[in-house]
Scaffold this active site. Structure first.
Site, mmCIF file in Angstrom:
data_model
loop_
_atom_site.group_PDB
_atom_site.id
_atom_site.type_symbol
_atom_site.label_atom_id
_atom_site.label_comp_id
_atom_site.label_asym_id
_atom_site.label_seq_id
_atom_site.Cartn_x
_atom_site.Cartn_y
_atom_site.Cartn_z
ATOM 1 N N HIS A 215 15.043 78.030 28.780
ATOM 2 C CA HIS A 215 15.364 76.610 28.900
ATOM 3 C C HIS A 215 15.257 75.897 27.556
ATOM 4 O O HIS A 215 15.903 74.866 27.351
ATOM 5 C CB HIS A 215 14.464 75.941 29.941
ATOM 6 C CG HIS A 215 14.944 76.124 31.342
ATOM 7 N ND1 HIS A 215 15.130 75.081 32.224
ATOM 8 C CD2 HIS A 215 15.310 77.242 32.024
ATOM 9 C CE1 HIS A 215 15.585 75.542 33.379
ATOM 10 N NE2 HIS A 215 15.693 76.858 33.281
ATOM 11 N N ASP A 216 14.458 76.436 26.652
ATOM 12 C CA ASP A 216 14.415 75.878 25.306
ATOM 13 C C ASP A 216 15.699 76.192 24.551
ATOM 14 O O ASP A 216 16.356 75.306 24.004
ATOM 15 C CB ASP A 216 13.215 76.430 24.537
ATOM 16 C CG ASP A 216 13.154 75.908 23.106
ATOM 17 O OD1 ASP A 216 13.340 74.692 22.913
ATOM 18 O OD2 ASP A 216 12.926 76.712 22.182
ATOM 19 N N PRO B 142 21.631 75.786 33.662
ATOM 20 C CA PRO B 142 22.189 76.163 34.965
ATOM 21 C C PRO B 142 21.389 75.550 36.109
ATOM 22 O O PRO B 142 20.231 75.174 35.948
ATOM 23 C CB PRO B 142 22.073 77.697 34.967
ATOM 24 C CG PRO B 142 20.959 77.994 34.014
ATOM 25 C CD PRO B 142 21.007 76.928 32.971
ATOM 26 N N ARG C 295 11.268 82.123 31.290
ATOM 27 C CA ARG C 295 12.147 80.995 31.651
ATOM 28 C C ARG C 295 11.978 79.829 30.677
ATOM 29 O O ARG C 295 12.948 79.131 30.347
ATOM 30 C CB ARG C 295 11.827 80.555 33.078
ATOM 31 C CG ARG C 295 12.779 79.496 33.629
ATOM 32 C CD ARG C 295 12.650 79.403 35.138
ATOM 33 N NE ARG C 295 13.574 78.422 35.683
ATOM 34 C CZ ARG C 295 13.196 77.260 36.221
ATOM 35 N NH1 ARG C 295 11.915 76.939 36.270
ATOM 36 N NH2 ARG C 295 14.093 76.424 36.713
ATOM 37 N N THR D 138 9.524 93.684 45.193
ATOM 38 C CA THR D 138 8.476 93.825 44.169
ATOM 39 C C THR D 138 8.453 92.559 43.305
ATOM 40 O O THR D 138 8.906 92.573 42.160
ATOM 41 C CB THR D 138 8.746 95.064 43.281
ATOM 42 O OG1 THR D 138 10.100 94.986 42.762
ATOM 43 C CG2 THR D 138 8.592 96.343 44.056
ATOM 44 N N HIS E 121 15.046 87.301 37.246
ATOM 45 C CA HIS E 121 14.606 86.874 38.577
ATOM 46 C C HIS E 121 14.077 88.041 39.400
ATOM 47 O O HIS E 121 13.823 87.882 40.591
ATOM 48 C CB HIS E 121 15.751 86.168 39.311
ATOM 49 C CG HIS E 121 16.005 84.781 38.808
ATOM 50 N ND1 HIS E 121 16.974 83.952 39.315
ATOM 51 C CD2 HIS E 121 15.407 84.064 37.812
ATOM 52 C CE1 HIS E 121 16.970 82.798 38.661
ATOM 53 N NE2 HIS E 121 16.030 82.852 37.743
ATOM 54 N N THR E 122 13.902 89.174 38.786
ATOM 55 C CA THR E 122 13.190 90.271 39.438
ATOM 56 C C THR E 122 11.708 89.945 39.544
ATOM 57 O O THR E 122 10.972 90.596 40.279
ATOM 58 C CB THR E 122 13.383 91.595 38.670
ATOM 59 O OG1 THR E 122 12.749 92.648 39.391
ATOM 60 C CG2 THR E 122 12.767 91.535 37.281
ATOM 61 N N ASN F 125 14.133 70.747 34.805
ATOM 62 C CA ASN F 125 12.827 71.194 34.318
ATOM 63 C C ASN F 125 11.648 70.606 35.086
ATOM 64 O O ASN F 125 10.615 71.273 35.258
ATOM 65 C CB ASN F 125 12.655 70.825 32.837
ATOM 66 C CG ASN F 125 13.609 71.580 31.926
ATOM 67 O OD1 ASN F 125 14.054 72.680 32.250
ATOM 68 N ND2 ASN F 125 13.929 71.003 30.780
ATOM 69 N N ASP G 278 11.656 95.189 37.459
ATOM 70 C CA ASP G 278 12.442 96.376 37.789
ATOM 71 C C ASP G 278 13.856 95.938 38.156
ATOM 72 O O ASP G 278 14.229 94.792 37.933
ATOM 73 C CB ASP G 278 11.780 97.165 38.934
ATOM 74 C CG ASP G 278 11.496 96.308 40.167
ATOM 75 O OD1 ASP G 278 12.288 95.370 40.441
ATOM 76 O OD2 ASP G 278 10.484 96.547 40.851
ATOM 77 N N GLY H 285 19.461 74.681 21.008
ATOM 78 C CA GLY H 285 19.001 75.879 20.312
ATOM 79 C C GLY H 285 17.525 76.173 20.490
ATOM 80 O O GLY H 285 16.781 75.384 21.067
ATOM 81 N N ASP I 113 14.434 75.824 19.441
ATOM 82 C CA ASP I 113 13.745 74.964 18.478
ATOM 83 C C ASP I 113 12.477 74.328 19.027
ATOM 84 O O ASP I 113 11.918 73.417 18.415
ATOM 85 C CB ASP I 113 14.692 73.868 17.986
ATOM 86 C CG ASP I 113 15.171 72.966 19.131
ATOM 87 O OD1 ASP I 113 14.788 73.213 20.298
ATOM 88 O OD2 ASP I 113 15.929 72.010 18.858
#
Length: 319
Positions: free
Chosen positions: A64-65, A161, A60, A242, A191-192, A92, A247, A70, A72
């Protein structure tokens, strides 16, 4: 004449083996820091072994970077007289984590190759190694990014988002970064693994909506009180089945109306993304392949290369 030709040919061969400005290459550090990737891999594996959740956090963090000016490493910069840190934007703050792991990795890499390997590249490699550490796919990471000397604080809210977003915002948000709707759904599959705070899913589990399984909502309510401010930081696994393994259960959960975040469940809500969710729920290999492809594309978003930016000594501050 012959010696001149040989020298010219040798020079061309050397140039051919060097990455061009503006072009990333998986072999970028082969000569300048050959042990960089092994050092990063070992440090990430150790961090994930200590805390399984860290795998999701590192993936994540890279995401988010890249979505703010970009890939960076601008997200790693702390507040200073000239920097307004991206760490403090609402998307964040008290949410994105793993900074200390990247700082530790950077310290280890600096000890063997001072001022050679960028923080931006460390973020990209760490995300790949974090995936592998929890049974997820691997991919070839292109290297040669440089670090920004500016923060994208003012851009972050518009570019990242939110847990309550619908597909009408998610699709264009990814599209403007060069990522397709299929990429967006595949990357959402991260998000698994990982966990979310009660404050991000409270409205969903108490909203009595038709898009949530009643038993699932009841289960999540046990650790997430209904009142705002009460247990806001209580954690729940994004994948009920899980939560610590990479997965395709995330997609199976969505079909069963057991997506924890609203921005997850909207991917299976009678719209254009349903077919991708169904496909990934049936084929773990397709999901893994598309996730890897999406991560490569995401890692190529607007990198600084050549003489742009810098190679920071510390990821938290410009040189």
């Amino acid at each position: 004449m012959g010696s001149t030709v040989c020298i010219l040919v040798a020079g061309l061969l050397i140039l051919a083996s060097m990455p061009c400005d503006g072009q990333l290459s998986p072999s970028f550090y082969d000569n300048t820091c050959p042990n960089a990737l092994n050092t990063i891999r070992t440090a990430v594996r150790s961090a994930v072994t200590s805390e399984r959740r860290m795998a999701a956090s590192l993936i994540r963090l890279h995401f988010h970077d890249c979505f703010v000016q970009g890939c960076d490493a601008s997200i790693l910069l702390d507040d200073s007289s000239t920097i307004q840190s991206e760490k403090n934007v609402p998307n964040n703050l008290n949410s994105v984590r793993g900074y200390e792991v990247i700082d530790d990795v950077k310290s280890q890499v600096e000890s063997i190759c001072p001022r050679v390997v960028s923080c931006a590249d460390i973020l990209a490699v760490a995300a790949r190694d974090a995936s592998v550490a929890v049974g997820g796919p691997t991919w070839t990471v292109n290297l040669g990014r440089r670090d920004s000397t500016t923060s994208g604080f003012s851009q972050a809210a518009a570019n990242l988002p939110n847990f309550s977003d619908g597909v009408d915002r998610l699709i264009p948000l990814f599209s403007i970064k060069g990522l397709s709707t299929r990429d967006m759904v595949a990357l959402s599959g991260s998000h698994t693994i990982g966990q979310a705070r009660c404050v991000t899913f409270r409205q969903r589990i108490y909203g009595n909506g038709t898009d949530i399984d009643a038993g699932f909502a009841s289960t999540r309510q046990r650790s997430c009180p209904a009142s705002d401010g009460d247990g806001d930081d209580n954690l729940a696994g994004l994948d009920l089945v899980t939560p610590n393994s990479f997965d395709n259960n995330y997609f199976k959960n969505l079909i069963q109306k057991k997506g924890l975040l609203q921005s997850d469940q909207v991917l299976f809500s009678g719209g254009s993304t349903d077919s991708f969710v169904t496909e990934y729920s049936r084929s773990p290999s397709t999901f893994s392949s598309d996730f890897a492809s999406g991560m490569i594309k995401m890692g190529n978003i607007e990198p600084l290369t050549g003489t742009a930016g810098e190679i920071r000594k510390l990821c938290t501050a410009i040189n």
